[in-house]
Design a protein around this motif. Structure first.
Motif, PDB file in Angstrom:
ATOM      1  N   ARG A 278      73.728  10.449  90.303  1.00 63.58           N
ATOM      2  CA  ARG A 278      73.338  12.273  90.745  1.00 63.58           C
ATOM      3  C   ARG A 278      71.450  12.077  91.592  1.00 63.58           C
ATOM      4  NH1 ARG A 278      76.642  16.025  87.105  1.00 63.58           N
ATOM      5  NH2 ARG A 278      78.368  14.380  87.201  1.00 63.58           N
ATOM      6  N   TYR A 279      70.788  10.530  90.815  1.00 57.42           N
ATOM      7  CA  TYR A 279      69.405  10.413  90.781  1.00 57.42           C
ATOM      8  C   TYR A 279      68.874  10.780  91.798  1.00 57.42           C
ATOM      9  CZ  TYR A 279      66.531  11.215  86.038  1.00 57.42           C
ATOM     10  OH  TYR A 279      66.130  11.449  85.490  1.00 57.42           O
ATOM     11  N   GLY A 280      69.192  10.104  92.606  1.00 56.89           N
ATOM     12  CA  GLY A 280      69.007  10.300  94.158  1.00 56.89           C
ATOM     13  C   GLY A 280      68.705  11.979  94.774  1.00 56.89           C
ATOM     14  N   ALA A 281      69.840  12.665  94.565  1.00 55.10           N
ATOM     15  CA  ALA A 281      70.187  13.807  95.305  1.00 55.10           C
ATOM     16  C   ALA A 281      69.095  15.359  94.606  1.00 55.10           C
ATOM     17  CB  ALA A 281      72.002  14.227  95.211  1.00 55.10           C
ATOM     18  N   PHE A 282      69.291  14.842  92.737  1.00 53.98           N
ATOM     19  CA  PHE A 282      68.137  15.624  91.919  1.00 53.98           C
ATOM     20  C   PHE A 282      67.133  15.590  92.219  1.00 53.98           C
ATOM     21  CE2 PHE A 282      66.399  15.343  87.987  1.00 53.98           C
ATOM     22  CZ  PHE A 282      67.081  16.509  86.798  1.00 53.98           C
ATOM     23  N   ALA A 283      66.208  14.436  93.173  1.00 55.53           N
ATOM     24  CA  ALA A 283      65.039  14.472  93.208  1.00 55.53           C
ATOM     25  C   ALA A 283      64.920  14.924  94.183  1.00 55.53           C
ATOM     26  CB  ALA A 283      64.508  12.656  92.739  1.00 55.53           C
ATOM     27  N   ALA A 284      65.548  14.361  94.940  1.00 57.78           N
ATOM     28  CA  ALA A 284      65.578  15.521  96.592  1.00 57.78           C
ATOM     29  C   ALA A 284      65.030  16.679  96.271  1.00 57.78           C
ATOM     30  CB  ALA A 284      66.195  15.121  97.401  1.00 57.78           C
ATOM     31  N   GLU A 285      65.953  16.939  95.490  1.00 59.58           N
ATOM     32  CA  GLU A 285      66.259  18.846  95.390  1.00 59.58           C
ATOM     33  C   GLU A 285      65.120  19.176  95.154  1.00 59.58           C
ATOM     34  OE1 GLU A 285      69.709  20.510  93.686  1.00 59.58           O
ATOM     35  OE2 GLU A 285      69.300  21.732  93.558  1.00 59.58           O
ATOM     36  N   LEU A 286      64.837  19.047  93.649  1.00 55.04           N
ATOM     37  CA  LEU A 286      63.498  18.822  93.158  1.00 55.04           C
ATOM     38  C   LEU A 286      62.060  18.635  94.013  1.00 55.04           C
ATOM     39  CD1 LEU A 286      63.370  17.453  89.528  1.00 55.04           C
ATOM     40  CD2 LEU A 286      62.973  19.809  90.022  1.00 55.04           C
TER      41      LEU A 286
END
Ligand code: FAD
Length: 374
Positions: free
Chosen positions: A68-76
């Motif tokens: 999930r990290y890629g999407a999490f970082a992009a959303e942040l």
């Protein structure tokens, strides 16, 4: 729904953001947000290279969070304009001598048995991947999907994202949990004032067991596990990706950042709440790092620091409701709290908002440590 979260480390911050996205009115209580382990951690996102025998449910949780990290970082980044330093360029694990290579071979057999892709590399291939490695490195393993993030960028981004959604930060120490009619009803601060809430999440890292008023059986079994790390700086590229090594039986890692910082870690010490940095800790880290990458002695020294991992009896987090209605735990993330922040925040926010809980989080209920009924 009014939620109070005690502790604004990455776990409290990420859960506050997700719970606010779900429509809750969230208050975070922390006298010094992100001052705990989250400010010291190296930020490796390495469930594959961290794999340990007997911790397969934790591996599944780690993989779910890493994915999930890629999407999490992009959303942040989208929500705040802040970069978290997220990288997904893999992790290289190398062996210094033939005994260390045997350890890596065993790990590879274990990883492959669980269906996890890793790429075995010869010593020459390791040096091709990381030219600064010592000539004697015997071989290695590449976990292509592991990565890293900069926790010192992640925490401010999470705080900013939460504040944009109305999360209120109270810079005070929580002294205890307010209990009314046998349920948690809020938090009592050090000046005796109270913040009322429908639900309380205890996410104060290794200090989570220190609050007044917790009925026995709800006190989380967490303890501080000290870790020292060294930060160096380089003006020119030195390492391409997170590199971990076993040097004569002891583990060492180096995590490069785009801005030239290299984090070397970490000791693991049972020293209570002691956060002194020691000559021995610094020496061991530099000694082992130099065996793997002799050129590090040319780099600029920037910092040495120590933090306290929130350890639990089985090295896995405690996430979910306690025996006291309205009181939830989000602690015990030990060596993996940065990695586990996205999946933990999703799971904890779902629990606090009475939504469906991801199946992968089910094994981590605090109930596994509840005393047997007499
Ligand atoms: P913390 O970050 O410790 O935050 C707890 C917060 O609670 C603090 O801000 C504190 O001020 C607050 N608090 C305490 N008492 C109270 C109170 N009474 N009232 C209000 N607030 C209170 N994990 C990884 O995934 N990858 C890594 O590479 C990695 N490297 C690490 C290296 C080291 C040296 C260390 C020490 C840890 C490392 N970790 C790593 C582990 C990771 O840092 C932790 O698991 C994670 O930071 C735990 O987050 P937390 O929010 O639970 O606790």
């Amino acid at each position: 729904m009014r939620i109070v979260i005690i502790g604004a480390g990455v776990i409290g911050l990420a859960t506050a953001w997700r719970a606010a996205q779900g429509g809750a009115a969230v208050t975070l209580v922390d006298p010094a947000p992100a001052s705990g382990a989250s400010s010291v951690a190296a930020g490796m996102l390495t469930p594959v290279s961290e794999l340990t025998y007997g911790e397969e449910p934790l591996l599944r949780l780690g993989l779910a969070s890493r994915d999930r990290y890629g999407a999490f970082a992009a959303e942040l980044a989208e929500a705040t304009g802040l970069d978290t330093g997220y990288r997904d360029d893999g992790t290289l694990q190398v062996a210094f001598d033939s005994d260390d290579l045997k350890v890596l071979d065993d790990l590879r057999a274990f990883q492959e048995g669980l269906g996890i892709p890793v790429e075995p590399l010869t010593g020459r291939e390791c040096r091709k991947a990381e030219p600064m490695l010592a000539p004697g490195v015997r071989g290695g393993l590449l976990a292509p999907e592991d990565g890293s993030v900069d926790p010192r960028r992640l925490a401010p981004a999470l705080l900013a994202a939460g504040e944009r959604l109305g999360v209120r930060l109270v810079r005070r120490r929580a002294k205890g949990v307010v209990i009314e009619r046998d349920a948690a009803a809020g938090v009592r601060l050090e000046d005796a004032s109270e913040i009322r809430a429908d639900k309380v999440l205890l996410a104060a890292g290794p200090w989570s067991g220190d609050l007044d008023g917790l009925p026995s059986g709800t006190v989380p079994p967490v303890r501080p596990v000290k870790g020292q790390v060294v930060r160096l700086r380089t003006p020119v590229p030195f390492l391409r990706r997170t590199t971990r090594g076993v040097v004569k039986g002891s583990s060492i890692y180096l995590v490069p950042r785009a801005d030239g910082e290299i984090v070397i870690g970490a000791t693991q010490e049972e020293m209570g709440f002691d956060t002194r940095v020691t000559a021995g800790g610094l020496w061991e880290l530099l000694r082992d790092a130099r065996e793997l990458l002799p050129g590090i002695t040319e780099l600029e020294f920037a910092e040495v620091s120590a933090g306290l991992r929130p350890g639990s009896p089985d090295n896995a987090p405690l996430m979910g409701p306690t025996a006291l209605p309205g009181l939830y735990l989000g602690t015990g993330h030990f060596r993996n709290g940065i990695l586990l922040a996205p999946v933990s925040a999703d799971a904890l926010a779902a629990m606090l908002l009475d939504g469906p809980v991801p199946e992968v989080a089910a094994p981590f209920s605090p109930a596994r440590f509840a005393p047997e009924p007499q």
